[in-house]
Design an enzyme around this catalytic site. Structure first.
Site, PDB file in Angstrom:
ATOM      1  CG  ASP A 229     -24.644  44.815  32.885  1.00  0.00           C
ATOM      2  OD1 ASP A 229     -23.526  44.831  33.425  1.00  0.00           O
ATOM      3  OD2 ASP A 229     -25.710  44.937  33.524  1.00  0.00           O
ATOM      4  CD  GLU A 278     -30.189  40.739   9.457  1.00  0.00           C
ATOM      5  OE1 GLU A 278     -30.363  41.984   9.397  1.00  0.00           O
ATOM      6  OE2 GLU A 278     -31.065  39.938   9.826  1.00  0.00           O
TER       7      GLU A 278
END
Length: 563
Positions: A229, A278
């Site tokens: 956002d 990751e």
């Protein structure tokens, strides 16, 4: 001569087919992502407010619709000053929506159905009820907690004037003066949105540390990505200089401002991308970045930053062939050098639904208070949807648009909850109209939304637009979406890519080829004659073919295959 109906019967989507799509690499490059506004999707406990269990119960509907992923607007613990975009605890679910166990069950069920889950992240500001901010107020001037926000002394003889001339996007000053613990008027804090939403100071290392931890929390929960956002607003220009002019206070301005689209945001996203990479399963970031140009938007999706960014320039384009072609070309040309997919969106929780925007004359903006010509708006909306789904890249669908829902423009003032409605000179404040709970059944206290009414009143006749009323009805808007998404999946030349081949077409008509696929969109108010490009796959309106030519009805989009 042959006539084609508005849409062929849908092709059922099997569980295995959806699962296969979900497992493939680079899924996000051509994904169709469905936005759920949790308050207004489905209510499981009859309190009039949508919730996570309600969403979970409707996941099979979204699977069968044919989308690839579901984006959930905020469901975090919040005082709800701005419908959850004022977050008090980023690791907790607000009780009105359920619990963390409900969130876990929803994610697991979605994955079992082959759907991915993207959650909202709100890093520009917190709630004023966030523990950091409450402590900052309680500890007074000099508190280290105040350094995590933008606290400043005021101007004027007694500090009675705001620190600068910035105004809130919701209207009024972007600064609020606090009362210090000793009862005296004190410092001011920055809030680009509501006063209940103080902006974080992203120059402070604790803010970055906290959000990296929040990312890992939800990634460990199994989410497949984040919609960020106000992704363009986290970094402010050094010294917080005066704006000087207030022409740029709209989200989509004409230039970079001291508080929006500062280059420093990109350092944050490079750090975040390292974390995301990751994790297995191709998790993604999507930016809500209101930038002056598509070219500036492309900066957010460079290879080491975010994966997608909303194309608000496309959303704001009128139903006009020349304007649409220009923004399509600019979008594809801008995304190609950074290797990112284009995105296409027509509606969301912040703008008037496109079935109503297109029902009104051009030039009224993205928040419109008039119903307009309902029949015209729906016809154009259906055509615009097929055009959007034919373009290369990823597409976003806002809940209820597959039902052809219009905006509810006549909500009584006393039921409105948009914070911008209560502040002057900001956003128009009529976003509640696109947030009215969607209808699932023809009858019931809330047309199947829940057993206890709905938090915003639904119009009479809403049931005739419901899922129940449209399911299995040839030519209905719901079946058009189901068919289009099924065809999009089946056609190898649809979806991912970075270019279209424009074809010669009459004025007011867009025509392009992608391999064996051809799309023709008539944006005019009259039928046009074009070459027949093979076998019709789907059409939003009437098409008559004879002698190698096709007469395409007004405001109609057609898909052909030459294979």
């Amino acid at each position: 001569m042959s006539q084609h109906p508005a849409a062929p019967a849908p092709t059922p989507t099997t569980d295995s087919a959806v699962a296969t799509v979900a497992r493939r690499r680079d899924w996000w490059r051509d994904a169709v992502i469905y936005q759920v506004y949790p308050r207004s999707f489905a209510d499981s406990n009859g309190d009039g407010m949508g919730d996570l269990e309600g969403i979970r119960s409707r996941l099979p509907y979204l699977r069968d619709l044919g989308v690839d992923a579901v984006w959930l607007s905020p469901f975090y613990a919040s005082p709800q000053a701005d419908a959850g975009y004022d977050v008090a605890d980023y690791r907790a679910v607000d009780p009105m929506f359920g619990t963390l166990l409900d969130a876990d069950a929803l994610i697991r069920d979605a994955h079992a159905l082959g759907l991915r889950i993207i959650v909202d992240l709100v890093p520009n500001h917190s709630s004023d009820q966030h523990e950091w901010f409450k402590r900052a107020l309680a500890e007074g001037p000099g508190s280290s907690l105040r350094e995590r926000y933008h606290f400043r002394p005021g101007k004027g003889e007694n500090g009675e004037l705001p620190p600068n001339d910035w105004e809130s996007i919701f209207g009024g000053p972007a600064w609020t003066r606090v009362t210090e613990p000793d009862g005296t008027p004190g410092e001011w804090y920055l809030h680009l949105f509501a006063p209940e939403q103080p902006d974080f100071n992203w120059e402070h290392p604790a803010v970055g540390d906290e959000f990296r931890s929040i990312l890992r929390f939800w990634l460990d929960m199994g989410v497949d990505g984040f919609r960020i956002d106000v992704a363009h607003g986290m970094v402010k220009a050094e010294g917080l200089p005066d704006l000087g002019s207030h022409d740029e206070m709209r989200l989509l301005g004409n230039d970079v401002t001291p508080f929006f689209d500062q280059d420093g945001v990109h350092d944050i996203y490079r750090q975040w991308r390292l974390i995301l990479d990751e994790y297995s399963g191709e998790r993604i970031f999507v930016a809500e970045a209101w930038t002056p140009t598509v070219e500036r938007t492309a900066n957010y999706v460079r290879p080491d930053e975010l994966h997608q960014a909303f194309n608000f320039q496309y959303l704001a384009t009128h139903w006009d062939a020349a304007e649409l072609r220009e923004v399509v070309d600019r979008t594809l040309d801008s995304m190609r050098p950074v290797g990112a997919p284009a995105t296409w969106v027509l509606s969301n929780h912040d703008v008037t639904r496109h079935a109503t925007r297109f029902a009104n004359p051009a030039g009224l903006g993205t928040q419109i208070r008039e119903a307009g010509d309902r029949e015209l708006g729906l016809r154009r909306a259906r055509a615009a949807t097929l055009l959007m789904l034919a373009l290369p890249g990823s597409a976003y669908v806002y809940q209820g648009e597959e039902l052809g829902l219009p905006d509810v423009v006549d909500l009584p003032d006393e039921v409105r909850q948009d914070p911008a409605y209560f502040r002057g000179a900001g956003q128009d404040g009529f976003r509640d109209g696109c947030r009215v709970p969607i209808p699932w059944t023809r009858e019931g206290s809330s047309y199947g939304f829940g057993d206890g009414g709905s938090w915003l009143p639904q119009p009479e006749g809403w049931g005739e637009l419901s899922v129940e009323a449209q399911t299995g009805v040839p030519g209905s808007t719901l079946e058009l979406y189901r068919s289009a998404l099924a065809v999009r999946r089946e056609q190898a030349d649809l979806g991912a890519g970075d270019a279209v081949e424009w074809l010669t077409a009459p004025e007011g008509v867009l025509a392009f080829r992608r391999g064996d696929f051809v799309c023709v969109a008539n944006t005019t108010g009259a039928a046009v004659t074009v070459p027949a490009h093979g076998r019709v796959l789907i059409t939003s309106g009437e098409v008559e073919e004879t002698g190698g030519e096709a007469v395409v009805a007004a405001d109609t989009t057609v898909w052909w295959t030459t294979a």
